[in-house]
Design a protein around this motif. Structure first.
Motif, PDB file in Angstrom:
ATOM      1  N   MET A  54       0.846  -1.203   0.000  1.00 24.30           N
ATOM      2  CA  MET A  54       0.000   0.000   0.000  1.00 24.30           C
ATOM      3  C   MET A  54       0.873   1.242   0.000  1.00 24.30           C
ATOM      4  N   ARG A  55       0.469   2.272  -0.758  1.00 25.22           N
ATOM      5  CA  ARG A  55       1.095   3.588  -0.649  1.00 25.22           C
ATOM      6  C   ARG A  55       0.210   4.426   0.260  1.00 25.22           C
ATOM      7  N   GLU A  94       7.173  14.794   6.618  1.00 27.65           N
ATOM      8  CA  GLU A  94       7.233  13.346   6.454  1.00 27.65           C
ATOM      9  C   GLU A  94       7.332  12.988   4.972  1.00 27.65           C
ATOM     10  N   LEU A  95       8.197  12.054   4.637  1.00 24.75           N
ATOM     11  CA  LEU A  95       8.344  11.590   3.254  1.00 24.75           C
ATOM     12  C   LEU A  95       7.306  10.504   2.950  1.00 24.75           C
ATOM     13  N   PRO A  96       6.916  10.371   1.683  1.00 20.80           N
ATOM     14  CA  PRO A  96       5.926   9.335   1.323  1.00 20.80           C
ATOM     15  C   PRO A  96       6.430   7.938   1.682  1.00 20.80           C
ATOM     16  N   ARG A  97       5.476   7.080   2.071  1.00 22.08           N
ATOM     17  CA  ARG A  97       5.812   5.724   2.499  1.00 22.08           C
ATOM     18  C   ARG A  97       4.939   4.692   1.780  1.00 22.08           C
ATOM     19  N   ALA A  98       5.510   3.502   1.666  1.00 18.97           N
ATOM     20  CA  ALA A  98       4.750   2.335   1.228  1.00 18.97           C
ATOM     21  C   ALA A  98       4.887   1.291   2.326  1.00 18.97           C
ATOM     22  N   ALA A  99       3.877   0.443   2.476  1.00 12.51           N
ATOM     23  CA  ALA A  99       3.905  -0.545   3.553  1.00 12.51           C
ATOM     24  C   ALA A  99       3.267  -1.837   3.084  1.00 12.51           C
ATOM     25  N   VAL A 100       3.685  -2.930   3.732  1.00 11.53           N
ATOM     26  CA  VAL A 100       3.127  -4.239   3.434  1.00 11.53           C
ATOM     27  C   VAL A 100       3.038  -5.029   4.743  1.00 11.53           C
ATOM     28  N   ALA A 101       2.002  -5.849   4.860  1.00 13.14           N
ATOM     29  CA  ALA A 101       1.826  -6.664   6.066  1.00 13.14           C
ATOM     30  C   ALA A 101       2.729  -7.890   6.019  1.00 13.14           C
ATOM     31  N   ILE A 102       3.219  -8.280   7.177  1.00 13.55           N
ATOM     32  CA  ILE A 102       3.966  -9.535   7.336  1.00 13.55           C
ATOM     33  C   ILE A 102       2.976 -10.554   7.899  1.00 13.55           C
ATOM     34  N   ARG A 103       2.772 -11.651   7.176  1.00 11.09           N
ATOM     35  CA  ARG A 103       1.798 -12.654   7.619  1.00 11.09           C
ATOM     36  C   ARG A 103       2.369 -14.061   7.500  1.00 11.09           C
ATOM     37  N   ALA A 104       1.846 -14.928   8.362  1.00  9.98           N
ATOM     38  CA  ALA A 104       2.055 -16.367   8.211  1.00  9.98           C
ATOM     39  C   ALA A 104       0.673 -16.956   7.975  1.00  9.98           C
ATOM     40  N   GLY A 105       0.320 -17.205   6.705  1.00 11.89           N
ATOM     41  CA  GLY A 105      -1.058 -17.561   6.389  1.00 11.89           C
ATOM     42  C   GLY A 105      -1.957 -16.366   6.676  1.00 11.89           C
ATOM     43  N   ASP A 106      -2.964 -16.579   7.540  1.00 11.65           N
ATOM     44  CA  ASP A 106      -3.858 -15.483   7.932  1.00 11.65           C
ATOM     45  C   ASP A 106      -3.403 -14.800   9.216  1.00 11.65           C
ATOM     46  N   LEU A 107      -2.314 -15.271   9.803  1.00 11.76           N
ATOM     47  CA  LEU A 107      -1.853 -14.727  11.091  1.00 11.76           C
ATOM     48  C   LEU A 107      -0.973 -13.502  10.862  1.00 11.76           C
ATOM     49  N   PRO A 108      -1.402 -12.304  11.305  1.00 13.29           N
ATOM     50  CA  PRO A 108      -0.544 -11.119  11.145  1.00 13.29           C
ATOM     51  C   PRO A 108       0.609 -11.148  12.140  1.00 13.29           C
ATOM     52  N   GLY A 115       3.352  -8.520  11.697  1.00 11.22           N
ATOM     53  CA  GLY A 115       3.965  -7.199  11.738  1.00 11.22           C
ATOM     54  C   GLY A 115       3.809  -6.498  10.406  1.00 11.22           C
ATOM     55  N   THR A 116       4.656  -5.506  10.168  1.00 11.21           N
ATOM     56  CA  THR A 116       4.591  -4.728   8.924  1.00 11.21           C
ATOM     57  C   THR A 116       5.997  -4.322   8.495  1.00 11.21           C
ATOM     58  N   ILE A 117       6.151  -4.025   7.211  1.00 19.23           N
ATOM     59  CA  ILE A 117       7.388  -3.440   6.676  1.00 19.23           C
ATOM     60  C   ILE A 117       7.022  -2.092   6.066  1.00 19.23           C
ATOM     61  N   TRP A 118       7.771  -1.058   6.429  1.00 22.82           N
ATOM     62  CA  TRP A 118       7.521   0.296   5.939  1.00 22.82           C
ATOM     63  C   TRP A 118       8.762   0.778   5.205  1.00 22.82           C
ATOM     64  N   ALA A 119       8.558   1.262   3.989  1.00 15.54           N
ATOM     65  CA  ALA A 119       9.672   1.775   3.180  1.00 15.54           C
ATOM     66  C   ALA A 119       9.389   3.217   2.791  1.00 15.54           C
ATOM     67  N   ILE A 120      10.332   4.107   3.058  1.00 18.63           N
ATOM     68  CA  ILE A 120      10.245   5.470   2.537  1.00 18.63           C
ATOM     69  C   ILE A 120      10.544   5.392   1.040  1.00 18.63           C
ATOM     70  N   GLU A 121       9.667   5.983   0.245  1.00 22.35           N
ATOM     71  CA  GLU A 121       9.849   5.888  -1.203  1.00 22.35           C
ATOM     72  C   GLU A 121      11.038   6.728  -1.661  1.00 22.35           C
ATOM     73  N   GLY A 122      11.695   6.262  -2.703  1.00 24.47           N
ATOM     74  CA  GLY A 122      12.803   7.013  -3.286  1.00 24.47           C
ATOM     75  C   GLY A 122      12.299   8.257  -3.997  1.00 24.47           C
ATOM     76  N   PRO A 123      13.197   9.091  -4.515  1.00 20.19           N
ATOM     77  CA  PRO A 123      12.797  10.352  -5.181  1.00 20.19           C
ATOM     78  C   PRO A 123      11.809  10.133  -6.326  1.00 20.19           C
ATOM     79  N   ASP A 124      11.894   9.004  -7.016  1.00 11.59           N
ATOM     80  CA  ASP A 124      11.017   8.739  -8.165  1.00 11.59           C
ATOM     81  C   ASP A 124       9.829   7.850  -7.799  1.00 11.59           C
TER      82      ASP A 124
END
Length: 398
Positions: A83-84, A92-106, A108-117
């Motif tokens: 997700m953006r 704050e710089l723009p971010r993208a994130a994705v859920a960390i799951r094992a099957g349906d079990l959440p 955590g999450t990973i958050w990445a600051i987007e690069g200039p492009d």
């Protein structure tokens, strides 16, 4: 940032390498977080794009709170892919994130600051692949932690019962050769007889709580009590931790929780004695809603002693004062108040005026009752030993 750029204690180094690998593709700083928004790992590439919010999260090991943050996390955890997200502050710089799951079990999450492009398809793939790998690392570490906790639980249970070799127990509990130990006991406030005990819920909540606040604590439930063995913690610090636990576990334990803190010891062989001490204190404070929520033996010594005397009198009725037994029987049969009057006089340390006021009679009436108690039952209130014996028995009977 030198201090913050080393792997955090208790976090897998593979997660740091994974964060760096994702950041190399996305061009911005990457953070791997658990479900409580604690930063488990982060990227540390020299040319990565980063903002002040991310710096604070790395330094504080937790993402700083923002008003709209919970809603964003819910969206990310519900989303099937990357997700953006809109920024929540001007700097704050723009971010993208994705859920960390094992099957349906959440997990955590990973958050990445987007690069200039912005985030390109390669960056999205890196985040999705990274989430799958992060799930494996987190599950592997969780399994190792669960095995370690189970070993400590079994070791503590053996120590509480006085079983096992000291060297083996010390190894299972991760203790030094001469540890400074304090035992804490937790139990629910006693419930009416028709309500089910809430110890099962309390034990599960206590295990989670102590793992978070004092990772080296050993936790084990025996009967209706959850025991926590703390090493290298002084009595004052142990009491503060017990107070925190009572505050945190009250709702999750199914009601109010009481805690007892033992005296310190330096030998695992002393743990059964510490358990007996904790049990004595819990017996007193869990039966009385008016008692302090956290106590040591020093705080409730007199009440523990009275409970022990009551146990002995119940176990051996022949030790009861015969004059007091006769007086109590007479009051029950004839609806008199000799026992209550004598008890009030003893409580008032021999003051007739104070005792009469407590009982609600004239002082002369109280004097008469005291005199008749001696005549009818042979109770010698002039002798200090008889006074003490009578007071103990009356204190427990009335």
């Amino acid at each position: 940032m030198d201090d913050a750029q080393s792997p955090m204690e208790g976090t897998s180094e593979e997660l740091f390498a994974l964060a760096n690998a994702i950041a190399a593709v996305t061009g911005g700083s990457v953070a791997v977080e658990d479900l409580d928004r604690r930063v488990l790992a982060y990227s540390a590439l020299p040319d990565q794009r980063i903002d002040e919010l991310r710096r604070r999260g790395i330094l504080e090991r937790r993402v700083p709170d923002q008003a709209e943050q919970p809603a964003q996390y819910r969206e990310v955890l519900a989303a099937p892919g990357v997700m953006r997200l809109p920024t929540l502050a001007e700097d704050e710089l723009p971010r993208a994130a994705v859920a960390i799951r094992a099957g349906d079990l959440p997990l955590g999450t990973i958050w990445a600051i987007e690069g200039p492009d912005g985030l390109d398809p390669a960056g999205e793939r890196a985040m999705r692949d990274g989430a799958r790998l992060a799930a494996l690392h987190i599950l592997r570490r969780r399994s190792a932690q669960e095995l370690e906790l189970r070993a400590r639980e079994d070791g503590l249970r053996d120590a509480l019962h006085g079983g096992g070799r000291t060297a083996d127990l010390r190894y299972a509990l991760g203790l030094p050769e001469r540890p400074r130990l304090v035992l804490v006991g937790l139990t629910p406030l006693r419930l009416p007889a028709d309500e089910p005990p809430s110890v099962v819920r309390l034990a599960a909540a206590a295990a989670r709580h102590w793992a978070a606040v004092h990772g080296e604590a050993a936790v084990a439930a025996v009967g209706r009590t959850v025991y926590v063995l703390l090493a290298e913690v002084g009595p004052a610090a142990a009491r503060r931790l017990a107070e925190q636990a009572v505050a945190a576990l009250g709702p999750s334990g199914g009601g109010l929780v009481r805690a007892a803190v033992s005296r310190p010891a330096e030998d695992l062989e002393a743990v059964p004695a510490l358990r007996a001490e904790v049990d004595d204190v819990l017996r007193v404070i869990s039966a009385d809603p008016g008692c302090a929520a956290v106590a040591s033996l020093t705080d409730v010594h007199a009440r523990v002693l009275l409970a022990k005397v009551a146990d002995e009198l119940a176990r051996r009725p022949e030790l009861r004062h015969p004059a007091v037994e006769a007086m109590l029987a007479h009051d029950r049969e004839h609806r008199t108040e000799y026992a209550r009057s004598v008890a009030a006089w003893l409580d008032a340390v021999g003051s007739v005026a104070t005792a009469a006021e407590r009982v609600g009679v004239h002082p002369n009436t109280l004097k008469y009752r005291l005199r008749r108690a001696g005549q009818l039952f042979g109770l010698d209130l002039e002798h200090p030993d008889d006074r003490l014996s009578a007071w103990l028995q009356l204190r427990l009977a009335l």
